[in-house]
Write an enzyme that holds these catalytic residues in place. Sequence first.
Site, PDB file in Angstrom:
ATOM      1  N   ASP A  81       0.846  -1.190   0.000  1.00 58.41           N
ATOM      2  CA  ASP A  81       0.000   0.000   0.000  1.00 58.41           C
ATOM      3  C   ASP A  81       0.890   1.251   0.000  1.00 58.41           C
ATOM      4  O   ASP A  81       1.817   1.349   0.811  1.00 58.41           O
ATOM      5  CB  ASP A  81      -0.879  -0.040   1.266  1.00 58.41           C
ATOM      6  N   HIS A  82       0.634   2.180  -0.909  1.00 56.21           N
ATOM      7  CA  HIS A  82       1.412   3.424  -1.018  1.00 56.21           C
ATOM      8  C   HIS A  82       2.909   3.160  -1.202  1.00 56.21           C
ATOM      9  O   HIS A  82       3.747   3.748  -0.491  1.00 56.21           O
ATOM     10  CB  HIS A  82       1.167   4.342   0.191  1.00 56.21           C
ATOM     11  N   ASP A 103       2.625   4.825  -5.458  1.00 63.91           N
ATOM     12  CA  ASP A 103       1.986   6.116  -5.195  1.00 63.91           C
ATOM     13  C   ASP A 103       2.966   7.226  -5.557  1.00 63.91           C
ATOM     14  O   ASP A 103       3.782   7.657  -4.752  1.00 63.91           O
ATOM     15  CB  ASP A 103       1.565   6.216  -3.728  1.00 63.91           C
ATOM     16  N   GLY A 179      -6.620   9.001   7.837  1.00 62.77           N
ATOM     17  CA  GLY A 179      -6.614   9.348   9.255  1.00 62.77           C
ATOM     18  C   GLY A 179      -7.991   9.618   9.835  1.00 62.77           C
ATOM     19  O   GLY A 179      -8.996   9.532   9.126  1.00 62.77           O
ATOM     20  N   HIS A 209      -9.334   5.211  -1.252  1.00 60.03           N
ATOM     21  CA  HIS A 209      -8.506   5.263  -0.027  1.00 60.03           C
ATOM     22  C   HIS A 209      -9.181   6.188   0.979  1.00 60.03           C
ATOM     23  O   HIS A 209     -10.128   6.901   0.654  1.00 60.03           O
ATOM     24  CB  HIS A 209      -7.122   5.844  -0.358  1.00 60.03           C
ATOM     25  N   SER A 212     -12.180   5.145   6.023  1.00 58.56           N
ATOM     26  CA  SER A 212     -12.668   4.771   7.357  1.00 58.56           C
ATOM     27  C   SER A 212     -13.844   5.652   7.760  1.00 58.56           C
ATOM     28  O   SER A 212     -13.895   6.838   7.423  1.00 58.56           O
ATOM     29  CB  SER A 212     -11.543   4.909   8.396  1.00 58.56           C
ATOM     30  N   THR A 255      -7.455   3.334   9.586  1.00 56.10           N
ATOM     31  CA  THR A 255      -7.768   4.088  10.794  1.00 56.10           C
ATOM     32  C   THR A 255      -8.789   3.392  11.700  1.00 56.10           C
ATOM     33  O   THR A 255      -8.608   3.350  12.928  1.00 56.10           O
ATOM     34  CB  THR A 255      -8.295   5.487  10.389  1.00 56.10           C
TER      35      THR A 255
HETATM   36  P1  13P Z   1      -8.153   5.436   6.467  1.00 62.05           P
HETATM   37  O1  13P Z   1      -7.138   6.291   7.165  1.00 62.05           O
HETATM   38  O2  13P Z   1      -9.414   6.192   6.198  1.00 62.05           O
HETATM   39  O3  13P Z   1      -8.416   4.160   7.183  1.00 62.05           O
HETATM   40  O4  13P Z   1      -7.545   5.064   5.024  1.00 62.05           O
HETATM   41  C1  13P Z   1      -6.603   4.054   4.918  1.00 62.05           C
HETATM   42  C2  13P Z   1      -5.948   4.010   3.583  1.00 62.05           C
HETATM   43  O5  13P Z   1      -6.330   4.653   2.622  1.00 62.05           O
HETATM   44  C3  13P Z   1      -4.784   3.119   3.471  1.00 62.05           C
HETATM   45  O6  13P Z   1      -4.206   3.183   2.198  1.00 62.05           O
HETATM   46  O1  G3H Z   2      -2.588   5.145   3.852  1.00 57.33           O
HETATM   47  C1  G3H Z   2      -2.169   4.386   4.681  1.00 57.33           C
HETATM   48  C2  G3H Z   2      -2.173   4.522   6.118  1.00 57.33           C
HETATM   49  O2  G3H Z   2      -3.347   4.739   6.766  1.00 57.33           O
HETATM   50  C3  G3H Z   2      -0.997   5.203   6.684  1.00 57.33           C
HETATM   51  O3  G3H Z   2      -0.267   4.139   7.032  1.00 57.33           O
HETATM   52  O4  G3H Z   2       1.153   4.989   8.899  1.00 57.33           O
HETATM   53  O5  G3H Z   2       1.486   2.725   7.864  1.00 57.33           O
HETATM   54  O6  G3H Z   2       2.096   4.798   6.581  1.00 57.33           O
HETATM   55  P1  G3H Z   2       1.224   4.196   7.626  1.00 57.33           P
HETATM   56 ZN    ZN Z   3      -4.303   5.139   1.370  1.00 58.12          ZN
END
Ligand code: 13P
Ligand code: G3H
Ligand code: ZN
Length: 307
Positions: A81-82, A103, A179, A209, A212, A255
């Site tokens: 992810d990212h 990303d 977040g 993304h 939450s 989150t």
């Molecule tokens: P949230 O912070 O809304 O849970 O999003 C998570 C996210 O996009 C992880 O890639």
């Molecule tokens: O987008 C992803 C997360 O919510 C942030 O994750 O703190 O592991 O980078 P991280």
């Molecule tokens: Zn994300």
Amino acid sequence: MLTTNNEIMSAAAMDGYAVGAFNISNLETLLAIAEAAVEEKSPAIIGVTPSAIRYGGLNHLAEIVKVSAKSISQPMSLHLDHGKDVENVRNCIDAGFTSVMIDASHLGFEENIAVTKEVVSLAHSRCVSVEAELGRLMGIEEEVVEEKEAFLTDPDEAEEFVRRTGIDALAIAIGTAHGPYKSKGEPKLDFARLNAIKERVKGALIVLHGASSVPPWIISKASKYGAELSGAKGIPEKQIKKAISLGVSKINIDTDLRLAFTGAVRETLATSPKAYDPRKFLIHAKETMKEVVKGKMQLFGSSGKTP
Ligand code: 13P
Ligand code: G3H
Ligand code: ZN
């Protein structure tokens, strides 16, 4: 069963539901998701970020996910992810990831395309799915809509980006944010923009993304036991359902699991002062996260979609 995001998301897109991508950096969160997948008969995507890798170690995290995926019959993918850059992606593919996100959304359009194309050629040669992002997740505060709109995904650019990169999935910005503080007022996703993107982008599946919902019950529990989270606000579940009905196939959640974990640990530590075995509070954390994940699978419509 370990599989790719492509397999999981294509089935979801054909059937009109979405699959949750849940981030992990420890064993308890993975167990919560795997148990929820079995109990809900749902596929699941396990997301691992570069900072989770710094915390837990690339091979440690990759191996526990692979062991878990192989031990259940529900489809599960191991997804970066990212992802930061090509090297980050390559390391994850070498460790057995079945799907990667690059990303490069902070770069200019042409640079984003160049980096993403490089990742596509590397990943596809190893049968690994690719997600990339266009637009920036800033949320939408009502007072400054025009400013924020500049960061949202442009449908014409999305069409060109997908065509020129050959990605499998596109992460879009339509007003969500990462977040627990997504918006001061009621968040309002830009559904017209999602519709337009869906119209233009035929070659890639759509990812949301920052999705939450920051449920009040989790905030109350955490706050009751001392957490300071005033002003936390997420995306209402109704808007998530609408996004799915408009064609979103993967929904990222981190989150809500972090909040559930924190609230549960705080609760056990506050109510069981004699507890000293970490398993005592970690099991409560795992069970609380599992309830959250099961709720997401029901909301996203992925429950009951696998044997
Ligand atoms: P949230 O912070 O809304 O849970 O999003 C998570 C996210 O996009 C992880 O890639
Ligand atoms: O987008 C992803 C997360 O919510 C942030 O994750 O703190 O592991 O980078 P991280
Ligand atoms: Zn994300």
